[in-house]
Design an enzyme around this catalytic site. Structure first.
Site, PDB file in Angstrom:
ATOM      1  CD  GLU A   1      -1.717  -2.403   1.586  1.00 54.86           C
ATOM      2  OE1 GLU A   1      -0.514  -2.644   1.860  1.00 54.86           O
ATOM      3  OE2 GLU A   1      -2.614  -3.259   1.689  1.00 54.86           O
TER       4      GLU A   1
ATOM      5  CG  MET B   1      22.567  12.159   2.810  1.00 49.35           C
ATOM      6  SD  MET B   1      23.741  13.225   1.949  1.00 49.35           S
ATOM      7  CE  MET B   1      22.706  13.910   0.663  1.00 49.35           C
TER       8      MET B   1
ATOM      9  CE  LYS C   1     -16.988  -7.013   3.872  1.00 45.02           C
ATOM     10  NZ  LYS C   1     -16.337  -8.306   4.166  1.00 45.02           N
TER      11      LYS C   1
ATOM     12  CG  PHE D   1      -9.407 -10.004  11.500  1.00 43.71           C
ATOM     13  CD1 PHE D   1      -8.137 -10.440  11.850  1.00 43.71           C
ATOM     14  CD2 PHE D   1      -9.764 -10.012  10.156  1.00 43.71           C
ATOM     15  CE1 PHE D   1      -7.251 -10.893  10.886  1.00 43.71           C
ATOM     16  CE2 PHE D   1      -8.878 -10.453   9.180  1.00 43.71           C
ATOM     17  CZ  PHE D   1      -7.612 -10.902   9.545  1.00 43.71           C
ATOM     18  CD  GLN D   2      -7.093  -7.712   7.682  1.00 51.20           C
ATOM     19  OE1 GLN D   2      -8.017  -7.473   6.930  1.00 51.20           O
ATOM     20  NE2 GLN D   2      -5.943  -8.222   7.243  1.00 51.20           N
TER      21      GLN D   2
END
Lengths: 163, 563
Positions: free
Chosen positions: B56, B476, B168, B118-119
């Site tokens: 993502e 760097m 959802k 969950f999630q």
């Protein structure tokens, strides 16, 4: 210097978090923050007391004003305004000291709102100077608990009415 | 989408319809359980292209670069919980660089919210400090309005990312689609015309100034003010230095261009700013990488600061002439009134600094110098070429040696400095500008942070050219360790895969180049090839980026200056 900000915000969940979060992440110190609904149920008013130099206060105001939920913001420190704070103090009070405490309460035009076996709860409203004074006047008796609302403020006259 | 306007739609269908109304043609994302219905609606939606990324973070960076390359808001989808939290770096990156983006995240159903389901992740809470605004949609009836507001907030004023969290069950619930819905944003204000533009004051200050400098930032690109900037510079003969974000807003091959200023800016830009008597800051925010020590930054200068965000004015430096507004509109207001000016002595001095302290590196016949690769890419590029960089030494060399000539052609992670930005940014830029040659300039360290997005390039057939500046170090940090930690290279030696074989594994042609004599040819061949290419340039591993202002130092105290 301490500044008083009058902030109109949308009355939505999460707005307080947005405001408080802005203060914490940018490292500004909130002295007090009082929030409640206004005459318009869609709008809440926050009174925020914040300490800082001019540069800090300017940034606080600009950053707050950027929040999408902030409808209006006024630094009313230098405006003619009325401010009040409410304090509840639970103080030790046995029969020998009660009379003296009652006298103090009368002097400050405060009220006794609860009497326990060996304690009293005192309610007082006023500007911060008065609230500080009554609190320190009661310290010698033994303060058990203090709760203060933080300052709320309103500009005098017809200004700053929310349409 | 094949749904009659009168039928109630599911929340997921409303999202698609609203995206169509907003003119969205591309979404970058990754599906999951909480966005099941969203992806189901996407399946039936022929007008929106979905680019499936491999992580993502890649979706957010790609959406970010899509926005920078096209000027349209970037859109990304992620599922709830880990999908949403994986977006956070990309959202923060867009926030720091003021990029318009709308991120949609799935959320657990309303009855499961707040139960550590969950999630589940409190993504609106998590992204509060790194979004311009965010929404948790609790009622499908609010959805169309909220999406309209999200795009409006993301793309107006000072742009930024807006997140819309979609439970959802809200995506499953039905409602009538109402568009255009009424916006309810009484607290959202967009300054436009330039509050406090005092044209006579500009005329007076500019006419009195003997040593003016324009310092132009990303706001010039956002507001589309490049041609006004060019007019201002030429009419009043003022040299222009840009920030990293501003690269491309002024043609860097113009005689008035000073390149970038700041920590790794050109010496002549830093000298010019330090000695100027008037600094005209346009859409720039006086970042510490630009100013160095604030106390010694442009010490003799009056400052004009034009910015659309009032909070930027006076945040870091004292400003004598503040203007809140859109840079393009402000310049359009003042330009006709400004006199034609000449600053011959000043421009001669600037020219002298350019001659005395040019950007230079020691060339080698045996080792590829990273600067040589960047210079060659710059020489090969046309005006439409887009360069996306990752973060590190190669980024600063690109900022120094790549001459950007047009806005939206140099895309780099500025404020957040996100390693791993470059490759997904290349994807987003190429998707947004399919006709452009897109180059990703990456370090071997940065590339490995999001290297899995090579699969996205292959799957979507994107002709991105990737030049790896491969020095086997986190360069760097290694440079800082050399300069500030007595050369103790603590954990900055980094191995990588065989990039030629890696390219092959992803179905992309890959070449390793070790001979300085073959750099140009390799780049030309890659450019001529139709699809993506990976070029692994094995470069001199202890080369440093100079000049360099040590952190917090004064702009004139540059290490490696005048080498």
């Amino acid at each position: 210097m301490r500044h008083t900000l009058a902030v109109l915000v949308e009355n939505r969940p999460g707005v307080l978090t947005r405001v408080a979060g802005l203060f914490s992440r940018r490292g500004y110190n909130i002295e007090s923050l009082a929030v409640g609904t206004t005459e318009d149920p869609k709008v809440s008013r926050m009174t925020i007391v914040v300490d800082g130099d001019d540069h800090v206060i300017e940034q606080v105001c600009k950053q707050l004003y950027k929040l999408v939920d902030v409808i209006r913001l006024d630094d009313i420190t230098h405006e003619e305004h009325v401010d009040r704070e409410l304090i509840l103090i639970k103080v030790d009070a046995d029969p020998s000291t009660r009379g003296e405490i009652v006298q103090i309460v009368e002097i400050f035009r405060a009220r006794i709102v609860d009497i326990g076996k060996d304690s009293l709860i005192i309610e007082a409203t006023g500007d911060q100077g008065k609230i500080n004074a009554i609190e320190s006047a009661l310290v010698p008796f033994g303060i058990r608990e203090v709760v203060r609302t933080g300052k709320i403020a309103m500009v005098r006259g017809a200004k700053y009415r929310h349409e | 989408m094949q749904v009659a306007k009168s039928d109630p739609l599911t929340g997921a269908q409303i999202v698609m319809r609203a995206l169509e109304e907003e003119g969205v043609d591309t979404v970058f994302g990754f599906p999951g359980g909480a966005v099941l219905f969203l992806y189901d609606a996407l399946y039936a939606c022929s007008s929106i292209r979905h680019i499936l990324v491999r992580h993502e973070q890649g979706a957010a960076h790609a959406a970010d670069a899509y926005a920078r390359a096209t000027g349209k808001p970037g859109v990304c989808f992620a599922t709830s919980g880990p999908g949403a939290t994986n977006l956070v770096t990309g959202i923060t990156n867009a926030y720091m660089d003021s990029v318009p983006m709308v991120a949609f995240t799935g959320q657990v159903s309303l009855d499961l919210l707040g139960r550590d389901s969950f999630q589940e992740a409190d993504i609106t809470g998590i992204t509060l400090p790194v979004t311009k605004h965010n929404f948790l949609v609790k009622d499908v009836g609010d959805l169309a309005r909220i999406i309209h507001e999200a795009f409006h907030i993301a793309s107006t004023g000072r742009p930024g990312p807006v997140l819309v969290d979609l439970p959802k069950d809200v995506t499953a619930a039905k409602a009538d689609f109402v568009w255009p819905p009424k916006m309810q944003l009484p607290g959202y204000r967009v300054p436009k015309n330039g509050h406090g533009v005092n044209v006579p004051q500009w005329v007076e200050v500019l006419s009195r100034s003997e040593r003016p400098v324009i310092y132009a930032g990303g706001g010039v690109i956002t507001s589309g003010a490049s041609s006004e900037l060019l007019k201002l510079a030429e009419k009043c003969q003022i040299p222009v230095t840009t920030t990293l974000m501003g690269k491309g807003c002024f043609p860097e091959d113009h005689f008035l261009s000073l390149g970038m200023l700041g920590m790794h800016g050109t010496a002549y830009a830093n000298y010019a700013v330090t000695n100027c008597d008037l600094l005209i800051a346009l859409g720039a925010r006086f970042d510490d990488r630009v100013t160095g020590s604030i106390a010694s930054f442009a010490p003799q200068a009056q400052v004009i600061h034009v910015d659309i965000d009032p909070a930027e004015i006076g945040k870091n430096v004292l400003v004598q002439i503040p203007v809140v507004g859109d840079v393009r509109q402000v310049l359009a207001t003042v330009l006709p009134a400004l006199p034609e000016l000449k600053h011959e002595a000043w421009l001669a001095q600037v020219e002298e600094w350019k001659k005395q302290y040019p950007l230079r590196y020691e060339r080698s016949d045996t080792q590829i110098k990273p600067q040589q690769v960047i210079e060659s890419i710059s020489n090969l590029a046309d005006d439409q070429t887009i360069v996306c960089t990752d973060v590190g030494q190669h980024q600063m060399w690109a900022a120094q040696y790549y001459r950007a000539r047009r806005p939206r052609t140099f895309i780099s992670s500025g404020g957040l400095g996100t390693m791993g930005f470059g490759l997904p940014a290349g994807i987003g830029a190429q998707v947004g500008r399919p006709e452009a040659n897109v180059w990703v300039i990456a370090g071997d360290g940065s590339l490995q942070m999001t290297v899995q997005e090579l699969a996205t390039i292959t799957q979507h057939d994107l002709p991105v050219k990737i030049a790896i500046i491969d020095n086997g170090y986190l360069g760097m940090v290694r440079q800082w360790q050399e300069l500030f930690c007595e050369g103790r290279y603590s954990h900055t030696r980094i191995t990588g895969p065989d990039y030629v074989k890696l390219a092959e594994a992803y179905g992309i042609p890959g070449y390793r180049i070790e001979d300085p004599g073959q750099v140009r040819e390799a780049l030309e061949q890659a450019k001529a090839m139709e699809g993506p290419v990976i070029l692994d340039f094995v470069v001199c591993c202890e080369e440093n980026v100079f000049p360099m202002v040590p952190p917090g130092g004064s702009l004139t105290e540059m290490l490696g200056n005048g080498r």
